[in-house]
Enzyme design. Structure first.
Site, mmCIF file in Angstrom:
data_model
loop_
_atom_site.group_PDB
_atom_site.id
_atom_site.type_symbol
_atom_site.label_atom_id
_atom_site.label_comp_id
_atom_site.label_asym_id
_atom_site.label_seq_id
_atom_site.Cartn_x
_atom_site.Cartn_y
_atom_site.Cartn_z
ATOM 1 N N ASP A 25 -41.141 -86.284 33.007
ATOM 2 C CA ASP A 25 -41.887 -87.411 33.566
ATOM 3 C C ASP A 25 -40.874 -88.498 33.911
ATOM 4 O OD1 ASP A 25 -45.157 -88.397 33.262
ATOM 5 O OD2 ASP A 25 -43.627 -89.874 33.806
ATOM 6 N N GLY B 30 -68.630 -69.558 53.864
ATOM 7 C CA GLY B 30 -67.603 -70.507 54.246
ATOM 8 C C GLY B 30 -67.166 -71.407 53.114
ATOM 9 N N VAL C 5 -53.285 -85.031 30.830
ATOM 10 C CA VAL C 5 -53.379 -83.646 31.296
ATOM 11 C C VAL C 5 -52.094 -82.881 31.015
ATOM 12 C CG1 VAL C 5 -53.789 -82.158 33.286
ATOM 13 C CG2 VAL C 5 -55.042 -84.299 33.066
ATOM 14 N N ASP D 280 -69.197 -62.781 45.477
ATOM 15 C CA ASP D 280 -69.908 -61.602 45.981
ATOM 16 C C ASP D 280 -69.848 -61.703 47.487
ATOM 17 O OD1 ASP D 280 -71.841 -63.721 46.179
ATOM 18 O OD2 ASP D 280 -73.416 -62.208 46.385
ATOM 19 N N LEU E 257 -74.273 -60.018 63.972
ATOM 20 C CA LEU E 257 -73.575 -59.700 65.212
ATOM 21 C C LEU E 257 -72.302 -60.536 65.291
ATOM 22 C CD1 LEU E 257 -76.713 -59.761 67.547
ATOM 23 C CD2 LEU E 257 -75.686 -57.766 66.422
ATOM 24 N N VAL F 81 -38.567 -86.079 39.691
ATOM 25 C CA VAL F 81 -38.461 -84.915 40.562
ATOM 26 C C VAL F 81 -38.114 -85.386 41.968
ATOM 27 C CG1 VAL F 81 -39.696 -82.959 41.565
ATOM 28 C CG2 VAL F 81 -40.102 -83.596 39.180
ATOM 29 N N TYR G 115 -69.581 -101.568 34.186
ATOM 30 C CA TYR G 115 -69.742 -101.227 32.774
ATOM 31 C C TYR G 115 -69.171 -102.350 31.916
ATOM 32 C CZ TYR G 115 -64.801 -99.756 33.014
ATOM 33 O OH TYR G 115 -63.441 -99.714 33.195
ATOM 34 N N HIS H 274 -59.602 -99.010 40.788
ATOM 35 C CA HIS H 274 -60.776 -99.312 39.969
ATOM 36 C C HIS H 274 -60.466 -100.612 39.256
ATOM 37 C CE1 HIS H 274 -63.641 -99.420 36.775
ATOM 38 N NE2 HIS H 274 -62.783 -99.024 35.844
#
Length: 844
Positions: free
Chosen positions: A38, A567, A18, A550, A652, A173, A260, A229
């Site tokens: 990194d 919500g 990414v 909307d 209301l 960082v 798999y 995993h």
């Protein structure tokens, strides 16, 4: 090796798939002075990208994830790092075969080649599989594998070639600084590393499993959890070793064992999602120095994998049991999971601080492009609103919530998940004041944004006998799962008398101050400079003229506007309005937890309300799309005359402390008139769909326009608003080239399946020609059902879908594909004209 610069135009934290995609696309879009850091060494800094199995199955029931995947595959192919192998998803049970039929619907809707095939067909392509272990399969020829590390290197090097990227590996960082700007918004100002500080106004956290830890440094929540995993590699297998290349056989997903099998040269990788959820905290991930392999390749726990290994041997005994084959690699690999299964993308509540986390290899480059576009121009070509970090409510930002939800959902990675399926964990986070009363009425609760919302009431079961077959019962268990014919009975009673609806899950926020009008005018398409007491229904657009939302706006004072929205999308809408506030004296205050909303609709609604108030609620005294404060049953109420179900009535708004009292009073006063409590099944589906009302997240998203949705008004306001230029161009194109697609309403003509059982579509199904031919609109998209539901007042099952303009013809006969059978449908409306009460006489 580069040193840490003292300043940057943008800092990208992370050099996995990414982060590398992001720096490439940011550079391509013209960003300057890009810095990528990194804590690991390149090309494999030790994150999830480095150990991923790297295969891609393109079909997902989510259009958003599918589009990101298809875009990623395109980019991988352009880089020459994608190898097409084909892939099978095999079924051991009839229940799974039915799910694969549903998967065919998604494949057709998204335009992906796929077919259902026999075990013999699978055997032809995978000769070492045992056909007595399964009954059928879903074949996708475009499945393949990617070299994600090579792809990352190519993208990073492309950005370096522009001269605008500085890459600094092995730097960690240690902090991030923010400060409040003159407009009152908190902004990112600095990234602190163990190699020096970087002054910047833009940061993207693309650090995978470490992202929550980084978010904490800046005071934001990135609610994902590192999860295990398990994967092993068995080899050398003679059947594989004799083939050239990394992969020459199709990949197998053994869906019912949640495993798999994927060839990797002479080895067969076996991965599992069947084990217990093994979750970790980001802070507990070992350092690079501590890790034996890498920080995200943890020691293998064989006891969790043994049952799946046995099933894999049963499926491929000759291959996995071949002489000399052994387990050569086994890990508990870490990946990122979120509470709702979607990535975490977009700008946080800290201005300039962006996220691109919880992304899998199959979506990586697509996400990189989408986020880079979003940062550059305020919108992305692919709609990613389901992944927006702004979607999270406060309770969803808790790590406990993420742990509980991902523990529940991990086992469903290859599961059969109904589109309406509800989570069981961490419920009852937000309860309406009348919750106890609703429990006594037998409410069946769905969750929205943490709120428990009655979907129907078992107390209304006697209405089933009253209305008989008009409730349109569903015979098939799948169609009737998470549904009840009571919904349709409540609908008919509301149309006949009245219904009382709990709308406490509405997100409500007040915008006040000298810049309030300017804020709502700039955000909303509709004219908001109206008289005090007016109610405005309005789209909200992005700069490209696509929908962001909307919603409803009420003008409560010269400098006071109340925004009311759903919500589920409420927090994103709150950020949209907040981002438009430029005057520090103007504030946005979320009053959702202080205000409950109760809906009262139906032909007897005025009689019921009039019996509880001395205020004038006649049509002359209380016009449509107006609001004002009145007293109801001794309770102060802000009443808004509006309707999302096509009936006379009011929303209301009442203080939480008084809401239960008002709820009881409305039901008691309504009883002589035949009123009943009505669930969201009516409000959100049956009442809405009979009127053809569009809903955000279904008919409306950033890839759709007001013109295509048939929602344009005669005039466009003079005041500027976000997306105005694009919207004017869309209107102009309507009179010249016409729309690329038209939102239409269709009715199902015949529900009988080949078995004789009537079937009812749930949404997402492809719309085809009557004989099953493919349709394509001006965007190159294939039409699919955006909303589906009963229209009990019409005795029809109704579907909404965007059709190619030449197919948007009243009376046109088409078909919908559901579970691999065609059902005839007829186009009943080609604009916003409702099938029920098109003149809106009932609302008056």
């Amino acid at each position: 090796m580069a040193t840490v610069p003292t300043s940057a135009g943008v800092v990208v934290i992370g050099a996995g798939i990414v982060g590398n995609s992001l720096v490439h696309h940011l550079a391509r879009l013209g960003w300057r002075d890009i810095v990528q850091i990194d804590k690991g060494a390149l090309p494999n800094p030790g994150g999830s990208t480095g150990h991923a199995s790297n295969f891609i199955f393109p079909v997902d029931h989510s259009r958003e994830i599918t589009d990101l995947t298809l875009d990623s595959v395109r980019q991988y192919q352009e880089m020459g790092v994608f190898t097409q192998s084909g892939g099978f998803e095999i079924a051991r049970t009839e229940e799974r075969m039915e799910e694969l039929r549903r998967r065919m619907s998604s494949a057709k809707a998204w335009g992906i080649e796929a077919e259902l095939v026999s075990p013999a067909f699978v055997k032809e392509k995978v000769p070492f599989i045992e056909t007595d272990q399964f009954i059928g399969a879903f074949w996708t020829p475009s499945v393949g594998v990617v070299d994600s590390l090579r792809a990352g290197t190519i993208m990073r090097e492309a950005a370096l070639a522009t001269g605008e990227l500085t890459v600094v590996p092995t730097v960690e960082v240690i902090g991030m600084d923010t400060e409040e700007g003159p407009d009152g918004h908190r902004r990112i100002t600095r990234v602190r590393t163990d190699g020096g500080d970087i002054e910047t106004t833009h940061v993207v956290i693309a650090a995978g499993v470490w992202s929550p830890k980084l978010g904490d440094m800046a005071g934001i929540s990135i609610p994902l959890t590192p999860a295990v995993h398990q994967m092993i590699s068995v080899g050398p297998c003679p059947q594989l070793a004799e083939r050239e290349g990394e992969i020459s056989f199709p990949i197998i997903r053994d869906m019912d064992t949640f495993c798999y099998e994927r060839q990797h040269g002479a080895d067969m990788e076996v991965g599992s999602y069947a084990h217990r959820a093994i979750l970790h905290e980001p802070e507990d991930i070992p350092s690079i120095e501590q890790a034996k392999l890498s920080p995200t390749e943890l020691p293998f726990t064989s006891e969790d994998f043994d049952p799946q290994l046995e099933q894999a041997y049963e499926l491929m005994p000759e291959l996995l049991g071949a002489e000399g084959a052994e387990m050569r690699y086994a890990i508990n690999g870490l990946l990122s999971l979120t509470c709702d299964g979607a990535p975490i993308l977009g700008e946080s509540q800290v201005k300039g601080l962006w996220t691109a986390a919880a992304v899998w290899i199959k979506e990586g480059p697509g996400v990189g492009r989408a986020v880079a576009e979003w940062m550059t121009r305020g919108w992305s070509e692919i709609d990613v609103h389901h992944s927006d970090i702004a979607r999270f409510h406060a309770h969803q930002m808790r790590r406990e919530h993420t742990r509980l939800r991902t523990t529940e959902s991990f086992i469903k990675t290859y599961g059969i998940v109904h589109p309406a399926e509800q989570y069981e964990s961490d419920r009852e986070q937000r309860l309406a004041p009348m919750h106890d009363a609703q429990v006594k009425l037998g409410a069946f609760f769905f969750e929205t944004a943490g709120w428990e919302r009655p979907h129907w009431y078992e107390s209304n079961a006697p209405l089933l006998e009253v209305y008989g077959d008009a409730v349109m019962p569903r015979e098939h268990e799948w169609d009737a799962r998470w549904w009840s014919p009571i919904i349709n009975a409540e609908h008919l009673r509301m149309r006949e008398a009245a219904g009382v609806v709990d709308l406490s899950a509405f997100a409500v926020f007040d915008i006040t101050g000298p810049g309030a009008l300017d804020t709502v005018q700039r955000t909303c398409v509709a004219q908001c400079d109206v008289a005090v007491g007016k109610v405005i229904y309005t789209p909200v657009l992005n700069a490209n003229g696509g929908f962001l939302s909307d919603l409803t706006v009420m003008r409560l004072g010269e400098d006071h506007f109340r925004v009311v929205t759903g919500g589920a999308h409420g927090m994103a809408d709150r950020k949209t309005f907040s981002d438009q506030i430029t005057d520090p004296a103007t504030t946005l205050v979320d009053v959702t937890d202080q205000v409950s909303t109760i809906g009262l609709w139906g032909p007897r609604a005025r009689d019921i309300l009039a019996s509880l108030t001395s205020d004038d609620v006649s049509d002359e005294g209380f016009g449509f799309l107006t609001c004002r404060e009145i007293t109801v049953a001794g309770v102060a109420v802000l009443a808004s005359r509006i309707s999302y179900v096509g009936e006379l009535g009011w929303e209301l708004y009442v203080a939480m402390d008084d809401a239960a009292r008002l709820w009881d009073a409305l039901l008691e006063a309504g009883q002589p008139h035949g009123a009943v409590p009505v669930g969201i099944g009516v409000y959100g589906t049956t009442g809405r769909i009979e009127k053809g009302y569009r809903a955000y997240g279904y008919e409306l998203d950033s890839e759709r326009s007001i013109v295509e949705a048939g929602m344009q008004r005669p005039k466009v306001k003079a005041a500027d608003f976000v997306g105005k230029e694009a919207y004017l161009a869309q209107r102009e194109a309507l009179s010249t080239t016409g729309p690329a697609a038209v939102l239409c309403t269709m009715t199902v003509d015949d529900h009988a399946s080949a078995s004789g059982v009537k079937r009812y579509m749930l949404g997402g199904e492809p719309i085809l020609t009557r004989d099953g031919g493919t349709l394509t609109d001006g965007h190159g998209h294939h039409p699919y059902v955006t909303s589906a539901g009963s229209a009990p007042s019409l005795g029809k099952h109704v579907l909404l879908a965007y059709l190619p303009p030449d197919q948007a013809v009243l009376g046109n006969q088409l078909a919908v594909s559901y579970m691999e059978e065609l059902y005839p449908v007829t186009v009943a409306s080609v604009d916003a004209t409702a099938l029920l009460d098109p003149q809106n006489e009932r609302i008056r």
